[in-house]
Write an enzyme that holds these catalytic residues in place. Structure first.
Site, PDB file in Angstrom:
ATOM      1  N   SER A   1     -26.493 -33.405 -16.798  1.00  0.00           N
ATOM      2  CA  SER A   1     -25.084 -33.693 -16.555  1.00  0.00           C
ATOM      3  C   SER A   1     -24.530 -32.801 -15.463  1.00  0.00           C
ATOM      4  O   SER A   1     -24.943 -31.651 -15.313  1.00  0.00           O
ATOM      5  CB  SER A   1     -24.289 -33.478 -17.846  1.00  0.00           C
ATOM      6  OG  SER A   1     -22.895 -33.495 -17.600  1.00  0.00           O
TER       7      SER A   1
ATOM      8  N   TYR B   1     -22.548 -30.474 -25.975  1.00  0.00           N
ATOM      9  CA  TYR B   1     -23.207 -31.396 -25.042  1.00  0.00           C
ATOM     10  C   TYR B   1     -23.625 -30.629 -23.779  1.00  0.00           C
ATOM     11  O   TYR B   1     -24.767 -30.723 -23.325  1.00  0.00           O
ATOM     12  CB  TYR B   1     -22.269 -32.542 -24.677  1.00  0.00           C
ATOM     13  CG  TYR B   1     -22.857 -33.507 -23.681  1.00  0.00           C
ATOM     14  CD1 TYR B   1     -23.798 -34.454 -24.079  1.00  0.00           C
ATOM     15  CD2 TYR B   1     -22.484 -33.466 -22.340  1.00  0.00           C
ATOM     16  CE1 TYR B   1     -24.354 -35.343 -23.159  1.00  0.00           C
ATOM     17  CE2 TYR B   1     -23.031 -34.347 -21.417  1.00  0.00           C
ATOM     18  CZ  TYR B   1     -23.966 -35.279 -21.833  1.00  0.00           C
ATOM     19  OH  TYR B   1     -24.516 -36.159 -20.921  1.00  0.00           O
TER      20      TYR B   1
END
Length: 273
Positions: free
Chosen positions: A137, A150
Protein backbone atom coordinates in the site's frame (compact mmCIF):
# COMPACT_ATOMS: atom_id res chain seq x y z
CA UNK A 1 1.71 -20.64 -27.13
CA UNK A 2 5.37 -21.23 -26.35
CA UNK A 3 5.84 -17.69 -25.07
CA UNK A 4 2.79 -17.77 -22.80
CA UNK A 5 3.65 -16.99 -19.22
CA UNK A 6 2.23 -18.74 -16.17
CA UNK A 7 0.79 -16.52 -13.46
CA UNK A 8 -0.08 -17.37 -9.87
CA UNK A 9 -2.40 -14.70 -8.46
CA UNK A 10 -3.71 -14.80 -4.90
CA UNK A 11 -6.89 -12.97 -3.96
CA UNK A 12 -7.98 -13.54 -7.55
CA UNK A 13 -11.74 -13.64 -7.04
CA UNK A 14 -12.20 -9.85 -6.97
CA UNK A 15 -10.48 -6.49 -7.24
CA UNK A 16 -6.95 -6.18 -8.54
CA UNK A 17 -6.39 -9.94 -8.52
CA UNK A 18 -9.44 -10.62 -10.69
CA UNK A 19 -8.64 -7.77 -13.09
CA UNK A 20 -5.03 -8.95 -13.43
CA UNK A 21 -6.16 -12.52 -14.13
CA UNK A 22 -8.58 -11.36 -16.82
CA UNK A 23 -5.93 -9.26 -18.53
CA UNK A 24 -3.29 -12.01 -18.44
CA UNK A 25 -5.74 -14.51 -19.90
CA UNK A 26 -6.84 -12.10 -22.61
CA UNK A 27 -3.19 -11.70 -23.55
CA UNK A 28 -2.77 -15.45 -24.05
CA UNK A 29 -1.11 -16.31 -20.75
CA UNK A 30 -2.07 -19.08 -18.31
CA UNK A 31 -3.27 -18.30 -14.81
CA UNK A 32 -3.57 -20.13 -11.52
CA UNK A 33 -6.20 -18.03 -9.72
CA UNK A 34 -6.12 -18.60 -5.96
CA UNK A 35 -8.85 -17.45 -3.58
CA UNK A 36 -10.68 -18.64 -0.50
CA UNK A 37 -13.87 -18.72 -2.54
CA UNK A 38 -13.40 -19.57 -6.22
CA UNK A 39 -17.10 -19.51 -7.14
CA UNK A 40 -16.84 -15.97 -8.59
CA UNK A 41 -14.28 -17.39 -11.05
CA UNK A 42 -16.68 -19.93 -12.62
CA UNK A 43 -17.56 -17.78 -15.62
CA UNK A 44 -13.91 -17.02 -16.29
CA UNK A 45 -13.04 -20.71 -15.99
CA UNK A 46 -15.68 -21.58 -18.58
CA UNK A 47 -14.25 -18.97 -20.93
CA UNK A 48 -10.66 -20.19 -20.53
CA UNK A 49 -10.95 -23.88 -19.56
CA UNK A 50 -7.44 -24.79 -20.71
CA UNK A 51 -5.61 -21.72 -19.40
CA UNK A 52 -7.24 -20.94 -16.07
CA UNK A 53 -7.00 -23.09 -12.95
CA UNK A 54 -9.13 -21.90 -10.01
CA UNK A 55 -7.33 -22.78 -6.80
CA UNK A 56 -9.24 -22.80 -3.48
CA UNK A 57 -6.69 -21.48 -1.00
CA UNK A 58 -6.58 -19.97 2.46
CA UNK A 59 -3.19 -18.27 2.56
CA UNK A 60 -3.13 -18.40 6.36
CA UNK A 61 -2.73 -22.20 6.18
CA UNK A 62 0.99 -22.59 5.52
CA UNK A 63 0.85 -26.31 4.77
CA UNK A 64 -2.02 -25.81 2.33
CA UNK A 65 -0.13 -23.00 0.60
CA UNK A 66 2.89 -25.25 -0.03
CA UNK A 67 0.69 -28.13 -1.21
CA UNK A 68 -1.39 -25.96 -3.56
CA UNK A 69 1.66 -24.23 -5.04
CA UNK A 70 3.11 -27.65 -5.77
CA UNK A 71 -0.11 -28.55 -7.59
CA UNK A 72 -0.06 -25.27 -9.50
CA UNK A 73 3.45 -25.93 -10.77
CA UNK A 74 2.50 -29.49 -11.70
CA UNK A 75 -0.47 -28.21 -13.71
CA UNK A 76 1.46 -25.84 -15.98
CA UNK A 77 5.07 -26.90 -15.42
CA UNK A 78 6.39 -23.59 -14.14
CA UNK A 79 5.61 -20.20 -12.61
CA UNK A 80 6.68 -16.99 -14.28
CA UNK A 81 4.80 -14.25 -12.42
CA UNK A 82 3.51 -14.45 -8.85
CA UNK A 83 1.15 -11.70 -7.68
CA UNK A 84 0.94 -11.81 -3.88
CA UNK A 85 -2.35 -9.95 -3.64
CA UNK A 86 -4.60 -11.64 -1.03
CA UNK A 87 -5.47 -9.33 1.83
CA UNK A 88 -8.09 -7.69 3.98
CA UNK A 89 -8.76 -4.61 6.08
CA UNK A 90 -9.01 -4.21 9.85
CA UNK A 91 -10.76 -0.90 10.40
CA UNK A 92 -10.71 0.78 13.80
CA UNK A 93 -8.56 2.41 16.43
CA UNK A 94 -5.53 0.62 17.83
CA UNK A 95 -7.06 0.32 21.31
CA UNK A 96 -10.35 -1.06 19.97
CA UNK A 97 -8.99 -4.12 18.16
CA UNK A 98 -9.15 -7.48 19.90
CA UNK A 99 -6.25 -9.89 19.99
CA UNK A 100 -8.21 -12.25 17.75
CA UNK A 101 -8.84 -9.51 15.18
CA UNK A 102 -5.22 -8.39 15.13
CA UNK A 103 -3.80 -11.89 14.77
CA UNK A 104 -6.33 -12.86 12.11
CA UNK A 105 -5.56 -9.70 10.15
CA UNK A 106 -1.79 -10.18 10.20
CA UNK A 107 -2.23 -13.87 9.41
CA UNK A 108 -3.65 -12.85 6.03
CA UNK A 109 -1.89 -9.60 5.17
CA UNK A 110 1.59 -10.47 6.38
CA UNK A 111 2.06 -14.14 7.23
CA UNK A 112 -0.10 -15.33 4.34
CA UNK A 113 2.01 -13.33 1.89
CA UNK A 114 5.18 -14.73 3.47
CA UNK A 115 3.90 -18.33 3.17
CA UNK A 116 3.17 -17.80 -0.54
CA UNK A 117 6.60 -16.24 -1.01
CA UNK A 118 8.37 -19.13 0.72
CA UNK A 119 6.35 -21.70 -1.24
CA UNK A 120 7.12 -20.30 -4.71
CA UNK A 121 10.79 -19.47 -4.24
CA UNK A 122 12.19 -23.00 -4.67
CA UNK A 123 10.45 -23.30 -8.06
CA UNK A 124 11.51 -19.84 -9.25
CA UNK A 125 15.07 -20.52 -8.14
CA UNK A 126 15.18 -23.93 -9.81
CA UNK A 127 13.96 -22.57 -13.13
CA UNK A 128 16.47 -19.70 -13.03
CA UNK A 129 14.17 -16.75 -12.51
CA UNK A 130 10.70 -15.30 -12.25
CA UNK A 131 8.77 -12.27 -11.07
CA UNK A 132 7.32 -11.73 -7.61
CA UNK A 133 4.97 -8.77 -7.22
CA UNK A 134 4.21 -8.06 -3.56
CA UNK A 135 1.01 -5.99 -3.34
CA UNK A 136 1.26 -3.55 -0.45
CA UNK A 137 0.00 0.00 0.00
CA UNK A 138 1.01 3.59 -0.57
CA UNK A 139 0.24 4.05 3.13
CA UNK A 140 3.16 1.98 4.39
CA UNK A 141 5.32 5.04 4.96
CA UNK A 142 3.50 5.93 8.16
CA UNK A 143 0.52 4.94 10.27
CA UNK A 144 -2.87 6.62 10.01
CA UNK A 145 -5.71 6.58 12.53
CA UNK A 146 -8.36 3.84 11.98
CA UNK A 147 -6.17 1.82 9.59
CA UNK A 148 -3.08 1.35 11.74
CA UNK A 149 -3.05 -2.44 11.64
CA UNK A 150 -3.54 -2.51 7.87
CA UNK A 151 -0.57 -0.19 7.47
CA UNK A 152 1.46 -2.25 9.92
CA UNK A 153 0.93 -5.51 8.03
CA UNK A 154 1.72 -3.93 4.68
CA UNK A 155 4.76 -2.11 6.07
CA UNK A 156 6.08 -5.41 7.43
CA UNK A 157 5.62 -6.99 4.00
CA UNK A 158 7.39 -3.99 2.44
CA UNK A 159 10.41 -4.49 4.66
CA UNK A 160 10.60 -8.25 4.21
CA UNK A 161 10.21 -7.86 0.44
CA UNK A 162 13.05 -5.37 0.23
CA UNK A 163 15.31 -7.83 2.03
CA UNK A 164 14.02 -10.63 -0.18
CA UNK A 165 14.83 -8.69 -3.35
CA UNK A 166 18.48 -8.54 -2.28
CA UNK A 167 18.54 -12.22 -1.33
CA UNK A 168 17.12 -13.68 -4.55
CA UNK A 169 18.37 -11.32 -7.24
CA UNK A 170 21.37 -13.58 -7.82
CA UNK A 171 18.99 -16.38 -8.81
CA UNK A 172 17.36 -14.27 -11.52
CA UNK A 173 14.26 -13.59 -9.42
CA UNK A 174 12.96 -10.02 -9.56
CA UNK A 175 10.90 -8.74 -6.61
CA UNK A 176 8.84 -5.56 -6.73
CA UNK A 177 6.87 -4.10 -3.85
CA UNK A 178 3.77 -2.66 -5.52
CA UNK A 179 2.49 0.15 -3.31
CA UNK A 180 -1.11 0.53 -4.38
CA UNK A 181 -3.13 3.71 -4.08
CA UNK A 182 -6.88 3.73 -3.43
CA UNK A 183 -8.87 1.59 -5.85
CA UNK A 184 -12.37 0.17 -5.75
CA UNK A 185 -11.27 -3.37 -4.92
CA UNK A 186 -13.91 -4.17 -2.30
CA UNK A 187 -11.30 -3.88 0.44
CA UNK A 188 -13.45 -1.48 2.47
CA UNK A 189 -16.63 -3.54 2.00
CA UNK A 190 -16.46 -7.33 1.73
CA UNK A 191 -12.80 -7.32 2.75
CA UNK A 192 -13.22 -5.36 5.99
CA UNK A 193 -13.36 -6.39 9.64
CA UNK A 194 -14.53 -3.55 11.90
CA UNK A 195 -13.68 -3.07 15.55
CA UNK A 196 -16.24 -2.36 18.27
CA UNK A 197 -16.11 1.47 18.53
CA UNK A 198 -15.20 3.17 21.79
CA UNK A 199 -17.16 6.36 22.40
CA UNK A 200 -14.01 8.25 23.38
CA UNK A 201 -12.74 8.05 19.80
CA UNK A 202 -15.94 9.17 18.09
CA UNK A 203 -14.76 12.75 17.37
CA UNK A 204 -11.61 11.45 15.67
CA UNK A 205 -13.57 8.73 13.88
CA UNK A 206 -15.94 11.34 12.47
CA UNK A 207 -12.97 13.45 11.41
CA UNK A 208 -11.34 10.50 9.64
CA UNK A 209 -14.56 9.52 7.87
CA UNK A 210 -14.82 13.08 6.56
CA UNK A 211 -11.19 12.88 5.44
CA UNK A 212 -11.86 9.68 3.48
CA UNK A 213 -14.74 11.56 1.82
CA UNK A 214 -17.29 10.32 -0.69
CA UNK A 215 -15.05 10.33 -3.75
CA UNK A 216 -15.45 7.27 -5.93
CA UNK A 217 -12.19 5.34 -6.19
CA UNK A 218 -11.07 4.25 -9.67
CA UNK A 219 -11.70 0.67 -10.75
CA UNK A 220 -8.79 -1.76 -10.19
CA UNK A 221 -8.66 -2.50 -13.90
CA UNK A 222 -7.21 0.97 -14.44
CA UNK A 223 -4.12 -0.10 -12.46
CA UNK A 224 -3.61 -3.39 -14.30
CA UNK A 225 -1.52 -1.89 -17.15
CA UNK A 226 1.08 -1.02 -14.51
CA UNK A 227 1.06 -4.62 -13.25
CA UNK A 228 1.45 -5.94 -16.79
CA UNK A 229 4.37 -3.64 -17.54
CA UNK A 230 6.11 -4.48 -14.27
CA UNK A 231 5.81 -8.18 -15.10
CA UNK A 232 7.40 -7.59 -18.49
CA UNK A 233 10.25 -5.21 -17.59
CA UNK A 234 13.69 -6.85 -17.85
CA UNK A 235 14.93 -4.83 -14.87
CA UNK A 236 11.92 -3.74 -12.78
CA UNK A 237 12.16 -1.40 -9.77
CA UNK A 238 12.21 -2.91 -6.31
CA UNK A 239 9.30 -0.71 -5.28
CA UNK A 240 6.72 1.30 -7.20
CA UNK A 241 3.82 3.55 -6.19
CA UNK A 242 0.70 2.88 -8.28
CA UNK A 243 -1.53 5.91 -8.80
CA UNK A 244 -0.83 9.48 -9.83
CA UNK A 245 -2.51 11.09 -6.80
CA UNK A 246 -0.96 8.52 -4.52
CA UNK A 247 2.49 9.29 -5.93
CA UNK A 248 2.08 12.96 -4.99
CA UNK A 249 0.71 12.08 -1.56
CA UNK A 250 3.60 9.73 -0.75
CA UNK A 251 6.15 12.35 -1.79
CA UNK A 252 4.43 14.90 0.47
CA UNK A 253 4.61 12.45 3.39
CA UNK A 254 8.31 11.77 2.84
CA UNK A 255 9.15 15.46 2.49
CA UNK A 256 7.25 16.24 5.70
CA UNK A 257 9.15 13.48 7.49
CA UNK A 258 12.51 14.84 6.30
CA UNK A 259 11.43 18.25 7.60
CA UNK A 260 10.56 16.73 10.97
CA UNK A 261 13.92 14.95 11.19
CA UNK A 262 15.76 18.17 10.33
CA UNK A 263 13.86 20.19 12.91
CA UNK A 264 15.02 17.81 15.64
CA UNK A 265 18.45 17.07 14.21
CA UNK A 266 20.14 18.83 17.12
CA UNK A 267 18.57 16.37 19.57
CA UNK A 268 19.38 13.33 17.42
CA UNK A 269 23.04 14.32 17.22
CA UNK A 270 23.44 14.49 20.99
CA UNK A 271 23.93 10.73 20.91
CA UNK A 272 27.07 9.27 19.30
CA UNK A 273 25.51 6.13 17.74
Amino acid sequence: MADARVWLITGASRGLGRASAETALAGGDRVVAAARNVEPLEELTEEYPDRLVPLPLDVTDRRAVFDEVEQAVARFGRLDVVVNNAGGMLYGMVEEATEEQIRAHLDVNFFGAVWVTQAVLPYLRAQGGGRLLQITSMGTGGGMATVGYYGAGKAALDSVSEALAMEVEGFGIKVTTVQMGGYNTGLFTVGTTTTEPLAQYQPLRTEMEALWGDAVAPEPGTAVPVIMELAALPDPPRRLIVGSQSFDHVLDIHQARVGLYRSWEHLSRLAPG
